[in-house]
Design an enzyme around this catalytic site. Sequence first.
Site, PDB file in Angstrom:
ATOM      1  N   ASP A 174       0.885  -1.157   0.000  1.00 15.95           N
ATOM      2  CA  ASP A 174       0.000   0.000   0.000  1.00 15.95           C
ATOM      3  C   ASP A 174       0.928   1.213   0.000  1.00 15.95           C
ATOM      4  OD1 ASP A 174      -1.593   2.176   0.594  1.00 15.95           O
ATOM      5  OD2 ASP A 174      -2.935   1.051   1.884  1.00 15.95           O
ATOM      6  N   HIS A 175       0.998   1.900  -1.148  1.00 22.51           N
ATOM      7  CA  HIS A 175       2.049   2.914  -1.284  1.00 22.51           C
ATOM      8  C   HIS A 175       1.897   4.070  -0.297  1.00 22.51           C
ATOM      9  CE1 HIS A 175      -1.068   4.832  -3.820  1.00 22.51           C
ATOM     10  NE2 HIS A 175      -0.437   5.963  -3.572  1.00 22.51           N
ATOM     11  N   HIS A 237      -6.266   2.063   1.574  1.00 16.29           N
ATOM     12  CA  HIS A 237      -5.525   3.236   2.061  1.00 16.29           C
ATOM     13  C   HIS A 237      -6.121   3.846   3.327  1.00 16.29           C
ATOM     14  CE1 HIS A 237      -3.600   2.742  -1.680  1.00 16.29           C
ATOM     15  NE2 HIS A 237      -4.414   3.456  -2.419  1.00 16.29           N
TER      16      HIS A 237
END
Length: 484
Positions: A174-175, A237
């Site tokens: 999950d960036h 996110h």
Amino acid sequence: MAGETGRYGSVYGGVAEPCTVVLFGASGDLAKRKVIPAMYDLATHNALGPRYAIVGFARTAMTEDSFRSGLGEAAKTISEVGPIDPKQWDEFASHLYYCPGDYANPESYAQLCKRLTELEAAKNLGGNRLFYLSTPPEVYPDIVQQLGRACIARPIFNQIVLNVFDEKQVYRIDHYLGKDTVQNLLVLRFGNGIFEPLWNRNYVDHVQITAAETLGVERRGGFYETAGALRDMIQSHVLQLTSLVAVEPPAAFDATAVRNEKLKVLQSIRPFNLEMVAQSVVRGQYAPGKIGDKPIPGYRDEPGVNAASKTETFVAGKLLIDNWRWAGVPFYIRTGKRLAKRSTEIMIQFHCAPHIVFREREVEPNRLVLNIQPDEGISISFGAKRPGTEMSIGNVTMDFRYREGFGDTTRSAYATLLNDCVRGDATLFDRGDSVEAAWALVDPILDVWSAARTAKVPQYPAGSWGPRESDLLLERDGRRWYNP
């Protein structure tokens, strides 16, 4: 394992062991925009190890030279890591290889296996492999199962993955978790003595988490029709950010301890039933409008979108965390496309002072704001007397910006996470049980929406902050959204 020294020693965690990175979906947009530039960034900072190979795998037929040159052109025009140095790129490109194939074809994986074996022997890479899936989610099961059958993944969605890999071998990226401000949230709380004592229901009135985009669905209308904002953003996110805000102090800053505490938060969020979905969750869909002076079409006018679509492009919700620290403190979350401003931020609003001495004067509540994108930083606001003879109170803000505080040493979130992958550090990655817990929270909402086939999805003009129903969600509690 040797760490870096000098300017970049604080940017990356250290040099990785020799490895082979296999990039599935290597001809796609995400690989070109994010993944390959991040790997280039790591390589130029000596953080990919002394020996490495990056093998692209995709359905597109092309030669290795075409693969390298295409990525080079993309890096020059759309890279997020700054100007590309031609000599450094040429060195990096010499480590790029390409193997075309079909994701569901066993013969393609046999060819890939043969190629990897040859490269690892020639470059003395030792068989340490990282598989990166930069593909649509629907092909994940094919890839994982074929990797297992081809013995490319050495045995040592989740059940499909765990039939082939050990949990400790899986890095669910999950960036958002690679961004400095997100990681700094843990440092802010647990590395300083002034914040953690206030980080609870006794002092915090409520928390807001916003992930706003000005972009629409672009050319992904067909994909978005099957996803929607709840699956695309909230499940991943936004719930990740929620767990980091609410997490208890871990016993140590390592993967097991941190992820154990994050899981406890997700398991403590009050589950949604029909009544709670009706009262505490709002969906919306962008209609025609303007962002700046530019006219914007509505979601239903986008290519690949059903003209009668009920897919949500906006979600707002109220979460309640039933544990000792956060009982009674609402967490308001929202995400949306075609909103007024691109911004991801966490806002913690504190209770007002218990006795207001300055009764006839309006005093704003204190707020701590963590700006995650586009400009990473932290702000804190408080009341101060304005100059002059009158007792006039104004709200002032103290700002910290990463670029101003530490200079231009920032790097992409993808580079951070990829560096952790190749070093085997799973602290910033989600674990299978946390993924299941997040889906357990959002699945009932999806079920309610799916059953309500005649319900209308509220529309909001592109360039606004979402539907009116989103504002009412907070106004019913005597609060309002803090818009970036």
